[in-house]
Scaffold this motif. Structure first.
Motif, mmCIF file in Angstrom:
data_model
loop_
_atom_site.group_PDB
_atom_site.id
_atom_site.type_symbol
_atom_site.label_atom_id
_atom_site.label_comp_id
_atom_site.label_asym_id
_atom_site.label_seq_id
_atom_site.Cartn_x
_atom_site.Cartn_y
_atom_site.Cartn_z
ATOM 1 N N UNK A 1 0.901 -1.275 -0.094
ATOM 2 C CA UNK A 1 0.064 -0.150 0.034
ATOM 3 C C UNK A 1 0.884 1.143 0.082
ATOM 4 N N UNK A 2 0.528 1.999 -1.081
ATOM 5 C CA UNK A 2 1.839 3.245 -1.265
ATOM 6 C C UNK A 2 0.886 4.511 -0.716
ATOM 7 N N UNK A 3 1.433 5.702 -1.282
ATOM 8 C CA UNK A 3 1.130 6.888 -0.974
ATOM 9 C C UNK A 3 -0.147 7.328 -1.297
ATOM 10 N N UNK B 1 -6.729 2.812 -1.873
ATOM 11 C CA UNK B 1 -7.648 3.147 -3.382
ATOM 12 C C UNK B 1 -8.218 1.808 -3.515
ATOM 13 N N UNK B 2 -9.218 2.085 -4.380
ATOM 14 C CA UNK B 2 -10.046 1.000 -4.793
ATOM 15 C C UNK B 2 -8.981 -0.150 -5.492
ATOM 16 N N UNK B 3 -8.147 0.244 -6.298
ATOM 17 C CA UNK B 3 -7.145 -0.478 -7.029
ATOM 18 C C UNK B 3 -6.455 -1.509 -6.026
ATOM 19 N N UNK B 4 -5.827 -0.885 -4.918
ATOM 20 C CA UNK B 4 -5.194 -1.659 -3.916
ATOM 21 C C UNK B 4 -6.228 -2.507 -3.295
ATOM 22 N N UNK B 5 -7.391 -2.435 -2.847
ATOM 23 C CA UNK B 5 -8.520 -3.304 -2.283
ATOM 24 C C UNK B 5 -8.567 -4.544 -3.158
ATOM 25 N N UNK C 1 -8.073 -10.039 -5.221
ATOM 26 C CA UNK C 1 -7.722 -10.908 -6.277
ATOM 27 C C UNK C 1 -6.648 -11.829 -5.885
ATOM 28 N N UNK C 2 -5.848 -11.536 -4.708
ATOM 29 C CA UNK C 2 -4.792 -12.206 -4.274
ATOM 30 C C UNK C 2 -5.582 -13.153 -3.371
ATOM 31 N N UNK C 3 -6.232 -12.947 -2.549
ATOM 32 C CA UNK C 3 -7.015 -13.476 -1.545
ATOM 33 C C UNK C 3 -7.710 -14.751 -2.163
ATOM 34 N N UNK C 4 -8.497 -14.304 -3.375
ATOM 35 C CA UNK C 4 -9.284 -15.491 -4.187
ATOM 36 C C UNK C 4 -8.133 -16.341 -4.688
ATOM 37 N N UNK C 5 -6.927 -15.729 -5.067
ATOM 38 C CA UNK C 5 -5.950 -16.914 -5.791
ATOM 39 C C UNK C 5 -5.412 -17.927 -4.778
#
Length: 129
Positions: free
Chosen positions: A20-22, A26-30, A35-39
């Protein structure tokens, strides 16, 4: 039954999956965390100092908010790094019914170059239930 303590130890050994950056939460990070959790069912997330400053939250509250937003369980917070877990996705990934990784087929045995196994491969091979 998943041995969460052992799972947490394995995940802590590897690098962060999402940073998580500056821009903060954001919606993209969430979406990427989801996606990674589903994977894989389990994700290691690192929040940069700039992310904590941008959100105005302390590290534990940031971790709780992310877990709540993606519907996951917060397993551990160490510094600015935390581990999220979603049982149904983990069971699916561990059983092999999830997305399959065909990227290592030509490397003999499905291991990355150099023979080192990533923590996600260690999780799959140990079948922690």
């Amino acid at each position: 039954m998943v041995n969460l303590k052992r799972l947490k130890e394995l995940v802590q050994q590897g690098p962060a999956d999402v940073i998580i950056g500056k821009n903060g939460l954001s919606e993209g990070v969430l979406r990427e965390i989801d996606r990674r959790l589903k994977e894989k069912g389990v994700v290691k997330v690192k929040a940069l100092r700039s992310a904590i400053a941008a959100t105005g939250l302390d590290r534990r509250e940031l971790a709780r908010r992310v877990a709540e937003a993606v519907g996951a369980r917060l397993l551990d917070v160490r510094g600015r790094t935390f581990v999220l877990y979603r049982h149904e996705d983990y069971v699916r990934a561990a059983s092999g019914a999830g997305a399959s990784s065909n990227s290592n087929k030509g490397r003999g045995g499905g291991l990355p170059a150099g023979g080192a196994r990533r923590w996600s491969q260690r999780l799959r091979s140990q079948r922690i239930y």
